[in-house]
Enzyme design. Structure first.
Site, PDB file in Angstrom:
ATOM      1  CE  LYS A  13      -1.893  -1.002   4.319  1.00 48.69           C
ATOM      2  NZ  LYS A  13      -1.697  -2.564   4.444  1.00 48.69           N
ATOM      3  NE  ARG A  88      -3.994  -1.436   9.567  1.00 52.81           N
ATOM      4  CZ  ARG A  88      -2.872  -0.706   9.261  1.00 52.81           C
ATOM      5  NH1 ARG A  88      -2.577   0.920   9.265  1.00 52.81           N
ATOM      6  NH2 ARG A  88      -1.951  -1.282   9.516  1.00 52.81           N
ATOM      7  NE  ARG A 127       7.404  -3.215   6.084  1.00 58.02           N
ATOM      8  CZ  ARG A 127       5.953  -2.457   6.401  1.00 58.02           C
ATOM      9  NH1 ARG A 127       5.103  -2.139   4.804  1.00 58.02           N
ATOM     10  NH2 ARG A 127       5.165  -3.092   6.626  1.00 58.02           N
ATOM     11  NE  ARG A 160       6.519  -0.755  10.491  1.00 56.27           N
ATOM     12  CZ  ARG A 160       5.838  -0.295   9.330  1.00 56.27           C
ATOM     13  NH1 ARG A 160       5.773   0.150   8.434  1.00 56.27           N
ATOM     14  NH2 ARG A 160       4.159  -0.952  10.085  1.00 56.27           N
ATOM     15  NE  ARG A 171       1.851  -5.186  10.746  1.00 59.58           N
ATOM     16  CZ  ARG A 171       2.824  -3.913  10.812  1.00 59.58           C
ATOM     17  NH1 ARG A 171       3.202  -5.069  10.593  1.00 59.58           N
ATOM     18  NH2 ARG A 171       2.086  -3.447   9.563  1.00 59.58           N
TER      19      ARG A 171
END
Ligand code: ADP
Ligand code: AMP
Length: 213
Positions: A13, A88, A127, A160, A171
């Site tokens: 996204k 969300r 990531r 992260r 998540r």
């Protein structure tokens, strides 16, 4: 042009939202980036949000909705925006919808970046994020020029805390329980468009541009 990016955490996204923002000249608004900036600056909001983010849970709607509504009231949002990571939950979507309706306005497109869970788990481990300027990289797909250093601002890149495998599983669960129902919500409003997020990121972008025109 008012656009919402939907999709699982790690679907791409943010990657696509940045490209859309650049091409169409609208601000990219990421609630996750706003929370991370607050954490970095040690604000009250940041400290509150961190408790939830570290566990892979959603920050409560009361906090999230307020920061988003304040942000979209900004002068730079007059001609539209691309929302990344908001809404969300159904209540978040309803609040946004009501705020826009009051202004005689509406969302133009909700772009659903579709990626199966198996791909997500692989992607998130790779990531790397710059907590300073919000740039994102991937150790295989989008490596920085110099390992561990942000191309844009020269700060250190990090994995992260919420991209660690156990948290990613939470998540994804939260995504399926609380965020996926938004696909029906925006389908009913006739603004949902789905793109295959497993494709190369330039191909994903081309599919989005074909929708936005
Ligand atoms: P989100 O904002 O949905 O959480 P990101 O845009 O941060 O996701 O993308 C998650 C990770 O996957 C990042 O490391 C990014 O560089 C990488 N990525 C994004 N799009 C693609 C793609 N189409 N193919 C492969 N990797 C991608
Ligand atoms: P993101 O950068 O979009 O992946 O968001 C990182 C984390 O910030 C999420 O896992 C949530 O804990 C929190 N967050 C971001 N946006 C929202 C939102 N709209 N509602 C609730 N929590 C959010």
């Amino acid at each position: 042009m008012k656009i919402i990016m939907l999709g699982a955490p790690g679907a791409g996204k943010g990657t696509q939202a940045k490209m859309i923002a650049e091409k169409y000249g609208v601000p990219h608004i990421s609630t996750g980036d706003i929370f991370r900036a607050n954490i970095k600056n040690g604000t009250q909001l940041g400290m509150e949000a961190k408790k939830y983010m570290d566990q892979g849970l959603l920050v409560p709607d009361e906090l999230t909705v307020k920061i988003l509504l304040d942000r979209v009231a900004g002068e730079d949002c007059k001609n539209g925006y691309v929302l990344d990571g908001f809404p969300r939950t159904i209540p978040q979507a309803q609040v946004l919808d009501e705020a826009l309706t009051e202004l005689g306005d509406q969302i133009d497109y909700a772009i659903n970046v579709d990626v199966p869970d198996e791909n997500i788990i692989k992607r998130m481990g790779g990531r790397r994020a710059c907590l300073s300027c919000g740039a994102t990289y991937h150790i295989e797909h989008v490596p920085p020029k110099k390992e561990g250093v942000c191309d844009v601002c020269g700060q250190e890149l990090v994995l992260r805390d919420d991209d660690k495998p156990e948290t990613v599983k939470n998540r994804l669960q939260v995504y399926h329980d609380q965020t996926q129902p938004l696909i029906d919500f925006y389908t009913q409003k006739n603004v949902l468009r789905t793109v295959d997020g497993t494709a190369d990121m330039q191909d994903v972008f081309a599919a989005i541009v074909a929708i936005l025109g």
